[in-house]
Design a protein around this motif. Structure first.
Motif, PDB file in Angstrom:
ATOM      1  N   ALA A 162       4.322   0.603   9.698  1.00 35.47           N
ATOM      2  CA  ALA A 162       4.942  -0.532   9.010  1.00 35.47           C
ATOM      3  C   ALA A 162       5.551  -1.507  10.014  1.00 35.47           C
ATOM      4  CB  ALA A 162       6.006  -0.023   8.040  1.00 35.47           C
ATOM      5  N   ALA A 163       6.275  -0.980  10.981  1.00 38.70           N
ATOM      6  CA  ALA A 163       6.916  -1.845  11.976  1.00 38.70           C
ATOM      7  C   ALA A 163       5.889  -2.637  12.779  1.00 38.70           C
ATOM      8  CB  ALA A 163       7.780  -0.996  12.911  1.00 38.70           C
ATOM      9  N   ALA A 164       4.745  -2.017  13.057  1.00 32.52           N
ATOM     10  CA  ALA A 164       3.701  -2.681  13.842  1.00 32.52           C
ATOM     11  C   ALA A 164       3.100  -3.873  13.108  1.00 32.52           C
ATOM     12  CB  ALA A 164       2.602  -1.682  14.198  1.00 32.52           C
ATOM     13  N   HIS A 165       3.221  -3.869  11.770  1.00 26.33           N
ATOM     14  CA  HIS A 165       2.616  -4.943  10.983  1.00 26.33           C
ATOM     15  C   HIS A 165       3.657  -5.736  10.193  1.00 26.33           C
ATOM     16  CE1 HIS A 165      -1.383  -3.648  12.051  1.00 26.33           C
ATOM     17  NE2 HIS A 165      -1.082  -2.413  11.715  1.00 26.33           N
ATOM     18  N   SER A 166       4.908  -5.670  10.662  1.00 29.40           N
ATOM     19  CA  SER A 166       6.004  -6.450  10.065  1.00 29.40           C
ATOM     20  C   SER A 166       6.203  -6.128   8.586  1.00 29.40           C
ATOM     21  CB  SER A 166       5.753  -7.954  10.248  1.00 29.40           C
ATOM     22  OG  SER A 166       5.638  -8.279  11.616  1.00 29.40           O
ATOM     23  N   LEU A 167       6.088  -4.868   8.262  1.00 25.87           N
ATOM     24  CA  LEU A 167       6.306  -4.390   6.897  1.00 25.87           C
ATOM     25  C   LEU A 167       7.534  -3.499   6.865  1.00 25.87           C
ATOM     26  CD1 LEU A 167       2.616  -3.400   6.039  1.00 25.87           C
ATOM     27  CD2 LEU A 167       3.764  -5.563   5.506  1.00 25.87           C
ATOM     28  N   VAL A 168       7.991  -3.158   5.660  1.00 20.51           N
ATOM     29  CA  VAL A 168       9.074  -2.200   5.480  1.00 20.51           C
ATOM     30  C   VAL A 168       8.553  -1.027   4.653  1.00 20.51           C
ATOM     31  CG1 VAL A 168      10.897  -3.924   5.658  1.00 20.51           C
ATOM     32  CG2 VAL A 168       9.931  -3.390   3.416  1.00 20.51           C
ATOM     33  N   VAL A 169       9.220   0.117   4.770  1.00 17.99           N
ATOM     34  CA  VAL A 169       8.841   1.312   4.016  1.00 17.99           C
ATOM     35  C   VAL A 169       9.824   1.505   2.875  1.00 17.99           C
ATOM     36  CG1 VAL A 169       8.492   3.802   4.083  1.00 17.99           C
ATOM     37  CG2 VAL A 169       7.830   2.403   6.045  1.00 17.99           C
ATOM     38  N   GLU A 170       9.296   1.589   1.664  1.00 19.40           N
ATOM     39  CA  GLU A 170      10.099   1.844   0.469  1.00 19.40           C
ATOM     40  C   GLU A 170       9.847   3.280   0.029  1.00 19.40           C
ATOM     41  OE1 GLU A 170      12.828   1.137  -2.329  1.00 19.40           O
ATOM     42  OE2 GLU A 170      12.072  -0.600  -1.235  1.00 19.40           O
ATOM     43  N   PRO A 171      10.843   4.183   0.153  1.00 16.52           N
ATOM     44  CA  PRO A 171      10.643   5.561  -0.277  1.00 16.52           C
ATOM     45  C   PRO A 171      10.773   5.687  -1.791  1.00 16.52           C
ATOM     46  CG  PRO A 171      12.851   5.297   0.589  1.00 16.52           C
ATOM     47  CD  PRO A 171      12.160   3.968   0.762  1.00 16.52           C
ATOM     48  N   GLY A 172      10.097   6.664  -2.353  1.00 16.35           N
ATOM     49  CA  GLY A 172      10.176   6.909  -3.788  1.00 16.35           C
ATOM     50  C   GLY A 172       9.897   8.358  -4.108  1.00 16.35           C
ATOM     51  N   ARG A 173       9.545   8.607  -5.342  1.00 12.70           N
ATOM     52  CA  ARG A 173       9.314   9.971  -5.816  1.00 12.70           C
ATOM     53  C   ARG A 173       7.950  10.464  -5.313  1.00 12.70           C
ATOM     54  NH1 ARG A 173      10.997   9.709 -12.135  1.00 12.70           N
ATOM     55  NH2 ARG A 173      10.338  11.901 -12.057  1.00 12.70           N
ATOM     56  N   MET A 174       7.965  11.212  -4.223  1.00 17.92           N
ATOM     57  CA  MET A 174       6.760  11.728  -3.568  1.00 17.92           C
ATOM     58  C   MET A 174       5.823  10.595  -3.162  1.00 17.92           C
ATOM     59  SD  MET A 174       7.600  14.771  -3.490  1.00 17.92           S
ATOM     60  CE  MET A 174       9.171  15.265  -4.181  1.00 17.92           C
ATOM     61  N   VAL A 175       6.414   9.499  -2.674  1.00 14.75           N
ATOM     62  CA  VAL A 175       5.608   8.359  -2.253  1.00 14.75           C
ATOM     63  C   VAL A 175       6.375   7.573  -1.190  1.00 14.75           C
ATOM     64  CG1 VAL A 175       6.536   6.903  -4.102  1.00 14.75           C
ATOM     65  CG2 VAL A 175       4.361   6.296  -3.042  1.00 14.75           C
ATOM     66  N   LEU A 176       5.620   7.024  -0.236  1.00 22.33           N
ATOM     67  CA  LEU A 176       6.152   6.074   0.736  1.00 22.33           C
ATOM     68  C   LEU A 176       5.292   4.815   0.634  1.00 22.33           C
ATOM     69  CD1 LEU A 176       6.664   8.517   3.730  1.00 22.33           C
ATOM     70  CD2 LEU A 176       8.473   7.428   2.401  1.00 22.33           C
ATOM     71  N   GLU A 177       5.933   3.693   0.395  1.00 26.02           N
ATOM     72  CA  GLU A 177       5.203   2.450   0.183  1.00 26.02           C
ATOM     73  C   GLU A 177       5.484   1.470   1.312  1.00 26.02           C
ATOM     74  OE1 GLU A 177       5.531  -1.160  -2.986  1.00 26.02           O
ATOM     75  OE2 GLU A 177       5.143   0.829  -3.822  1.00 26.02           O
ATOM     76  N   VAL A 224       0.872  -1.177   0.000  1.00 26.46           N
ATOM     77  CA  VAL A 224       0.000   0.000   0.000  1.00 26.46           C
ATOM     78  C   VAL A 224       0.907   1.225   0.000  1.00 26.46           C
ATOM     79  CG1 VAL A 224      -0.235  -0.038   2.522  1.00 26.46           C
ATOM     80  CG2 VAL A 224      -1.931   1.172   1.131  1.00 26.46           C
ATOM     81  N   ALA A 225       0.574   2.201  -0.851  1.00 30.32           N
ATOM     82  CA  ALA A 225       1.440   3.359  -1.033  1.00 30.32           C
ATOM     83  C   ALA A 225       0.701   4.645  -0.674  1.00 30.32           C
ATOM     84  CB  ALA A 225       1.936   3.430  -2.474  1.00 30.32           C
ATOM     85  N   VAL A 226       1.448   5.584  -0.126  1.00 28.24           N
ATOM     86  CA  VAL A 226       0.905   6.900   0.211  1.00 28.24           C
ATOM     87  C   VAL A 226       1.623   7.929  -0.662  1.00 28.24           C
ATOM     88  CG1 VAL A 226       0.588   8.619   2.025  1.00 28.24           C
ATOM     89  CG2 VAL A 226       0.417   6.175   2.567  1.00 28.24           C
ATOM     90  N   HIS A 227       0.859   8.588  -1.533  1.00 26.67           N
ATOM     91  CA  HIS A 227       1.405   9.569  -2.468  1.00 26.67           C
ATOM     92  C   HIS A 227       1.120  10.990  -1.982  1.00 26.67           C
ATOM     93  CE1 HIS A 227       2.120   6.636  -5.775  1.00 26.67           C
ATOM     94  NE2 HIS A 227       1.105   5.999  -5.202  1.00 26.67           N
ATOM     95  N   THR A 228       2.123  11.859  -2.117  1.00 24.54           N
ATOM     96  CA  THR A 228       1.943  13.257  -1.705  1.00 24.54           C
ATOM     97  C   THR A 228       2.076  14.233  -2.878  1.00 24.54           C
ATOM     98  OG1 THR A 228       4.289  13.597  -1.176  1.00 24.54           O
ATOM     99  CG2 THR A 228       2.886  12.689   0.573  1.00 24.54           C
ATOM    100  N   ARG A 229       2.176  13.738  -4.093  1.00 24.48           N
ATOM    101  CA  ARG A 229       2.432  14.602  -5.251  1.00 24.48           C
ATOM    102  C   ARG A 229       1.366  15.679  -5.422  1.00 24.48           C
ATOM    103  NH1 ARG A 229       5.973  14.152  -9.222  1.00 24.48           N
ATOM    104  NH2 ARG A 229       6.576  12.087  -8.478  1.00 24.48           N
ATOM    105  N   ARG A 230       0.136  15.398  -5.004  1.00 24.11           N
ATOM    106  CA  ARG A 230      -0.955  16.372  -5.177  1.00 24.11           C
ATOM    107  C   ARG A 230      -1.115  17.301  -3.970  1.00 24.11           C
ATOM    108  NH1 ARG A 230      -6.037  13.332  -8.219  1.00 24.11           N
ATOM    109  NH2 ARG A 230      -5.190  13.529 -10.320  1.00 24.11           N
TER     110      ARG A 230
END
Length: 265
Positions: free
Chosen positions: A156-171, A131-137
């Motif tokens: 992410a840590a609470a649900h055993s996930l990792v965060v992948e940063p990108g171009r105006m997005v955190l996944e 699931v990704a969170v976009h801030t471009r808008r």
């Protein structure tokens, strides 16, 4: 085409794997990820190139079937493989194979609307296995990204996930697979003798590392932008966005065709 990796591909195209990211590399970046579509010339260029090399593989954070849908004509590329969700999912020959979605993603997705509430212009993208969170808008995309970075890391840590940063997005996605690992497995599967990988964002750095760690003649290509500079600093070649990527692939295909036509060995 004086790059040694490119020259190796041209000399021995039957051993070459051409690896590509999707968004920002084959498809221009757009404000809404749902509006992304492949560069209009890319599918035809890849169809020609795919008939001349060992394999063309797209390695993307998107669902594999969605890359095909947004990739207008990619299904006609000979032997194309799409590794979606960073390699957790595979499209090949019109069929998708994948394990079930991890429960942590579903739980994190349920909590996200509350977490981003009040941050104007934020968009949540459901990628099924991520699931990704976009801030471009957002009025200030960079500030919105920084505001959300720590809360999303905790989620992410609470649900055993990792965060992948990108171009105006955190996944938020499951650990254990990235573009480098996916590419490395594919190179071994196909017994590749050379490799090219083109990408545009931070998630593609792992694939660049895989090219270099493979020990094969290889070339890393940055689809350049003003938003991300790290790839350009570590790439063998830098081109001007998807337009430049398509032009490079067309030039590569033509060089292979010319060498074949002259019977050069």
């Amino acid at each position: 085409m004086s790059n040694p990796g490119i020259q190796a591909i041209v000399r021995d195209p039957g051993g070459a794997v051409i690896g590509l990211d999707f968004d920002g590399t084959l498809a221009p970046i757009v404000p809404d990820p749902a509006d992304a579509r492949i560069h209009p010339a890319a599918a035809a260029v890849l169809a020609e190139l795919g008939g001349r090399v060992k394999a063309v593989v797209i390695v993307t954070g998107r669902p594999a079937a969605l890359a095909i849908e947004y990739g207008r004509g990619l299904e006609k590329v000979p032997g194309l493989v799409v590794l979606g969700h960073y390699g957790f999912e595979r499209w090949e020959g019109g069929r998708v194979s994948a394990p079930p979605p991890p429960p942590g993603v579903m739980r994190a997705k349920a909590e996200l609307p509350r977490l981003v509430e009040g941050v104007e212009g934020v968009r949540i993208e459901d990628k099924q296995r991520a699931v990704a969170v976009h801030t471009r808008r957002a009025p200030d995309p960079v500030k919105a990204l920084e505001v959300l970075r720590e809360p999303l890391a905790k989620l992410a840590a609470a649900h055993s996930l990792v965060v992948e940063p990108g171009r105006m997005v955190l996944e938020l996605r499951p650990p254990g697979m990235d573009k480098g690992h996916a590419l490395d497995l594919f190179l071994a599967e196909r017994a590749a003798r050379s490799v090219l990988f083109a990408g545009d964002d931070l998630g593609d750095l792992a694939a660049f590392d895989a090219v270099r760690a493979s020990g094969l003649p290889g070339v890393t290509v940055c689809s350049g932008s003003a938003e991300v500079t790290e790839l350009a600093e570590r790439a063998d070649l830098v081109v001007d966005g998807p337009e430049g990527v398509v032009a490079l692939l067309a030039e590569l295909s033509a060089a292979i065709g010319d060498r074949s036509a002259t019977g050069a060995g």
